[in-house]
Design a protein around this motif. Sequence first.
Motif, PDB file in Angstrom:
ATOM      1  N   ARG A 113       0.789  -1.449   0.020  1.00 22.72           N
ATOM      2  CA  ARG A 113       0.078  -0.004  -0.168  1.00 22.72           C
ATOM      3  C   ARG A 113       0.993   1.116  -0.099  1.00 22.72           C
ATOM      4  NH1 ARG A 113      -5.757  -1.407   0.814  1.00 22.72           N
ATOM      5  NH2 ARG A 113      -6.089   0.639   0.530  1.00 22.72           N
ATOM      6  N   GLY A 114       0.398   2.402  -0.274  1.00 18.25           N
ATOM      7  CA  GLY A 114       0.952   3.732  -0.130  1.00 18.25           C
ATOM      8  C   GLY A 114       1.698   4.116  -1.330  1.00 18.25           C
ATOM      9  N   VAL A 115       1.256   3.729  -2.404  1.00 25.48           N
ATOM     10  CA  VAL A 115       1.892   3.927  -3.881  1.00 25.48           C
ATOM     11  C   VAL A 115       1.389   5.438  -4.102  1.00 25.48           C
ATOM     12  CG1 VAL A 115       1.625   3.686  -6.296  1.00 25.48           C
ATOM     13  CG2 VAL A 115       1.945   1.746  -4.543  1.00 25.48           C
ATOM     14  N   SER A 116       2.208   6.309  -4.552  1.00 27.03           N
ATOM     15  CA  SER A 116       2.051   7.529  -4.779  1.00 27.03           C
ATOM     16  C   SER A 116       1.407   7.702  -6.242  1.00 27.03           C
ATOM     17  CB  SER A 116       3.501   8.427  -4.848  1.00 27.03           C
ATOM     18  OG  SER A 116       2.977   9.922  -5.372  1.00 27.03           O
ATOM     19  N   MET A 117       0.179   8.297  -6.244  1.00 23.75           N
ATOM     20  CA  MET A 117      -0.896   8.198  -7.601  1.00 23.75           C
ATOM     21  C   MET A 117      -0.563   9.613  -8.328  1.00 23.75           C
ATOM     22  SD  MET A 117      -2.420   6.154  -9.360  1.00 23.75           S
ATOM     23  CE  MET A 117      -2.827   4.904  -8.243  1.00 23.75           C
ATOM     24  N   ARG A 118      -0.347   9.760  -9.379  1.00 25.08           N
ATOM     25  CA  ARG A 118      -0.258  11.050 -10.073  1.00 25.08           C
ATOM     26  C   ARG A 118      -1.601  11.190 -10.829  1.00 25.08           C
ATOM     27  NH1 ARG A 118       4.805   8.851 -11.043  1.00 25.08           N
ATOM     28  NH2 ARG A 118       4.175   7.786 -13.026  1.00 25.08           N
ATOM     29  N   ARG A 119      -2.291  12.464 -10.791  1.00 21.18           N
ATOM     30  CA  ARG A 119      -3.454  12.733 -11.340  1.00 21.18           C
ATOM     31  C   ARG A 119      -3.255  13.956 -12.318  1.00 21.18           C
ATOM     32  NH1 ARG A 119      -8.284  13.256  -7.534  1.00 21.18           N
ATOM     33  NH2 ARG A 119      -7.479  14.947  -6.568  1.00 21.18           N
ATOM     34  N   GLN A 120      -3.771  14.009 -13.434  1.00 23.48           N
ATOM     35  CA  GLN A 120      -3.618  14.999 -14.705  1.00 23.48           C
ATOM     36  C   GLN A 120      -4.811  14.827 -15.548  1.00 23.48           C
ATOM     37  OE1 GLN A 120       0.011  12.990 -16.113  1.00 23.48           O
ATOM     38  NE2 GLN A 120      -0.859  13.848 -18.258  1.00 23.48           N
ATOM     39  N   LYS A 121      -4.920  16.208 -16.090  1.00 20.50           N
ATOM     40  CA  LYS A 121      -6.058  16.086 -17.009  1.00 20.50           C
ATOM     41  C   LYS A 121      -5.933  15.476 -18.329  1.00 20.50           C
ATOM     42  CE  LYS A 121      -8.718  18.143 -14.158  1.00 20.50           C
ATOM     43  NZ  LYS A 121      -9.910  17.527 -13.511  1.00 20.50           N
ATOM     44  N   SER A 122      -6.608  14.838 -18.986  1.00 21.54           N
ATOM     45  CA  SER A 122      -6.584  14.191 -20.153  1.00 21.54           C
ATOM     46  C   SER A 122      -6.886  15.008 -21.304  1.00 21.54           C
ATOM     47  CB  SER A 122      -7.449  12.823 -20.541  1.00 21.54           C
ATOM     48  OG  SER A 122      -7.224  12.255 -21.636  1.00 21.54           O
ATOM     49  N   ASN A 123      -5.999  15.218 -22.322  1.00 19.43           N
ATOM     50  CA  ASN A 123      -6.254  16.318 -23.594  1.00 19.43           C
ATOM     51  C   ASN A 123      -6.935  15.453 -24.577  1.00 19.43           C
ATOM     52  OD1 ASN A 123      -5.173  18.177 -22.342  1.00 19.43           O
ATOM     53  ND2 ASN A 123      -3.053  17.542 -22.998  1.00 19.43           N
ATOM     54  N   TYR A 124      -7.399  14.134 -24.625  1.00 22.11           N
ATOM     55  CA  TYR A 124      -7.707  13.251 -25.748  1.00 22.11           C
ATOM     56  C   TYR A 124      -9.088  12.605 -25.266  1.00 22.11           C
ATOM     57  CZ  TYR A 124      -3.185  14.296 -27.325  1.00 22.11           C
ATOM     58  OH  TYR A 124      -1.833  14.814 -27.416  1.00 22.11           O
ATOM     59  N   LEU A 125     -10.116  13.450 -24.738  1.00 25.53           N
ATOM     60  CA  LEU A 125     -11.294  12.887 -24.357  1.00 25.53           C
ATOM     61  C   LEU A 125     -12.209  12.654 -25.314  1.00 25.53           C
ATOM     62  CD1 LEU A 125     -11.981  14.663 -21.110  1.00 25.53           C
ATOM     63  CD2 LEU A 125     -10.887  12.647 -21.273  1.00 25.53           C
ATOM     64  N   GLN A 126     -12.758  11.446 -25.487  1.00 28.03           N
ATOM     65  CA  GLN A 126     -13.701  10.947 -26.485  1.00 28.03           C
ATOM     66  C   GLN A 126     -15.234  11.299 -25.792  1.00 28.03           C
ATOM     67  OE1 GLN A 126     -15.920   8.267 -26.308  1.00 28.03           O
ATOM     68  NE2 GLN A 126     -17.133   8.427 -28.297  1.00 28.03           N
ATOM     69  N   TYR A 127     -15.278  11.161 -24.481  1.00 26.98           N
ATOM     70  CA  TYR A 127     -16.606  11.340 -23.816  1.00 26.98           C
ATOM     71  C   TYR A 127     -16.310  12.366 -22.936  1.00 26.98           C
ATOM     72  CZ  TYR A 127     -20.223  10.705 -20.372  1.00 26.98           C
ATOM     73  OH  TYR A 127     -21.498  10.714 -19.421  1.00 26.98           O
ATOM     74  N   ARG A 128     -17.213  13.678 -22.659  1.00 21.82           N
ATOM     75  CA  ARG A 128     -17.124  14.603 -21.773  1.00 21.82           C
ATOM     76  C   ARG A 128     -18.177  14.704 -21.204  1.00 21.82           C
ATOM     77  NH1 ARG A 128     -12.347  17.708 -22.594  1.00 21.82           N
ATOM     78  NH2 ARG A 128     -11.584  17.397 -24.796  1.00 21.82           N
ATOM     79  N   PRO A 129     -18.171  14.202 -19.703  1.00 23.28           N
ATOM     80  CA  PRO A 129     -19.557  14.181 -18.986  1.00 23.28           C
ATOM     81  C   PRO A 129     -20.214  15.417 -18.670  1.00 23.28           C
ATOM     82  CG  PRO A 129     -17.529  13.624 -17.639  1.00 23.28           C
ATOM     83  CD  PRO A 129     -16.992  13.668 -19.184  1.00 23.28           C
ATOM     84  N   ASN A 130     -21.461  15.574 -18.759  1.00 27.11           N
ATOM     85  CA  ASN A 130     -22.065  16.991 -18.103  1.00 27.11           C
ATOM     86  C   ASN A 130     -21.856  16.895 -16.769  1.00 27.11           C
ATOM     87  OD1 ASN A 130     -22.878  17.441 -20.676  1.00 27.11           O
ATOM     88  ND2 ASN A 130     -24.783  16.157 -20.451  1.00 27.11           N
ATOM     89  N   ILE A 131     -21.889  16.055 -15.925  1.00 31.44           N
ATOM     90  CA  ILE A 131     -21.647  16.334 -14.666  1.00 31.44           C
ATOM     91  C   ILE A 131     -20.281  15.216 -14.099  1.00 31.44           C
ATOM     92  CG2 ILE A 131     -22.541  15.433 -12.273  1.00 31.44           C
ATOM     93  CD1 ILE A 131     -25.317  15.634 -13.474  1.00 31.44           C
ATOM     94  N   GLY A 132     -19.433  15.739 -13.362  1.00 32.08           N
ATOM     95  CA  GLY A 132     -18.275  15.177 -13.022  1.00 32.08           C
ATOM     96  C   GLY A 132     -17.033  15.545 -13.690  1.00 32.08           C
ATOM     97  N   HIS A 133     -15.881  14.715 -13.789  1.00 33.39           N
ATOM     98  CA  HIS A 133     -14.702  14.991 -14.512  1.00 33.39           C
ATOM     99  C   HIS A 133     -13.949  13.661 -14.835  1.00 33.39           C
ATOM    100  CE1 HIS A 133     -13.552  14.878 -10.130  1.00 33.39           C
ATOM    101  NE2 HIS A 133     -12.373  14.504 -10.623  1.00 33.39           N
ATOM    102  N   ILE A 134     -12.817  13.680 -15.745  1.00 33.95           N
ATOM    103  CA  ILE A 134     -12.086  12.737 -15.863  1.00 33.95           C
ATOM    104  C   ILE A 134     -10.281  12.951 -15.727  1.00 33.95           C
ATOM    105  CG2 ILE A 134     -11.252  11.185 -17.951  1.00 33.95           C
ATOM    106  CD1 ILE A 134     -14.300  11.622 -19.101  1.00 33.95           C
TER     107      ILE A 134
END
Length: 423
Positions: A113-134
């Motif tokens: 456990r304890g793995v460092s997770m990186r998060r970034q925005k994706s620039n190649y989204l085929q689906y963009r939800p009306n609610i929430g984020h990717i």
Amino acid sequence: MASPAQRVSRVANQAYRQSKLAITGSPWWQHLPEDFPEWQDEFELNGVAKLMVAGTKQIDNVIRTSLATMAGLLAIPTTLRPKQVAIDREQRAFYEEFARNGDADAFYQRPKRGVSMRRQKSNYLQYRPNIGHIDLLSFDSAFEAVNPALREHYSSYERNATAWAEHWQHDDKPRPTIIVIHGFTADPYWLNSRFLAMPWFYEQGYDVLMVTLPFHGKRQGKFSPFSGHGYFSHGFCHMNETVAHAIHDIRVFMDYLEDQGVPQMGVTGISLGGYTSALLACVEDRLAFCIPNVPVVSIIDIMLEWFPTGPIVRTGLKLAGMSITDARAAVAVQSALSYPTKLPRDRLMLIAGAGDRLAPPKHTHLLWEHWQRCRLHWFPGNHLMHLDQGRYLKAMRNFLQHIGFAVGASANASVETTSTAHK
């Protein structure tokens, strides 16, 4: 009035016939007949149903030949080169012992456990939800080859050491999450999003995590001729380690979801992803469900059935002095047939195409028997053309609701708005 496709789906669920019992004892690789790749699938279909299934078979045969030619020319020859075969012959017993013991936890050990997770925005989204984020998630995988003799070589693939996934999240709170595993070479998130109708599931209220398998997409080598090449191009033992790597990294993503407060998670996967999801169900009791879609079950038998990989593999095995049984034993450690599942039967579901020739129905039938005849849905299509897909999506939704994996009032939304990519 039911459409022809709906009539086929209803009939196919009742009409699969296999006159011979495929596996009569344990271990499975010693009791599965050597001529299993030549066995024909039998569906008792008539009229329109028979024509539709026959037509999709022919389309699959063309696609299968193309993929097999690519793999046969660019991947399998390096797996069967004399030096590699000698390594596999020397190390095969290491893996066979784990498979023979039937304890998946011994080979697929839980990651730290304890793995460092990186998060970034994706620039190649085929689906963009009306609610929430990717978000695009990644981490440095700490996986080491289980077999010490392969650790140095396996770790030399540096790009493969970074794990990737696309995470679709609602903003209000962590939701029950569907983990999606793609098929061989089919790693783009946009492709799996559309093919597996993930926008529809997201709009039902679920969160979604689409993972990238080792040696695919961003994980493939700089000079890899195609995505997934490294999965099958370095020998049978290397393939075992690659599957172990996939399971390890998916479990790290599961740890992350758990730490984020996700209340439930389940897994589905297509083709090679179905193969992987079935194996994950042998090691992960945190899964609420497992739904392999057009799954592969025995990698060796798939290779033998495809053309031109079949003749190439048979020639390579003959030169190496290995039987089909030996080859199955060499990779049995990565098959769900080698272990009991961690999930009860009522949380397992299989989806397969009556006209599938890339992962023939008999493979699904093997897993269905192994899983004590769990819920099974046949659709009237092939590996890539999922005719009447809306029907099995409804079946999946009803299954998830039945086991208590359900969210929100939006579950009444219509399936008919789903992508028509497979129609």
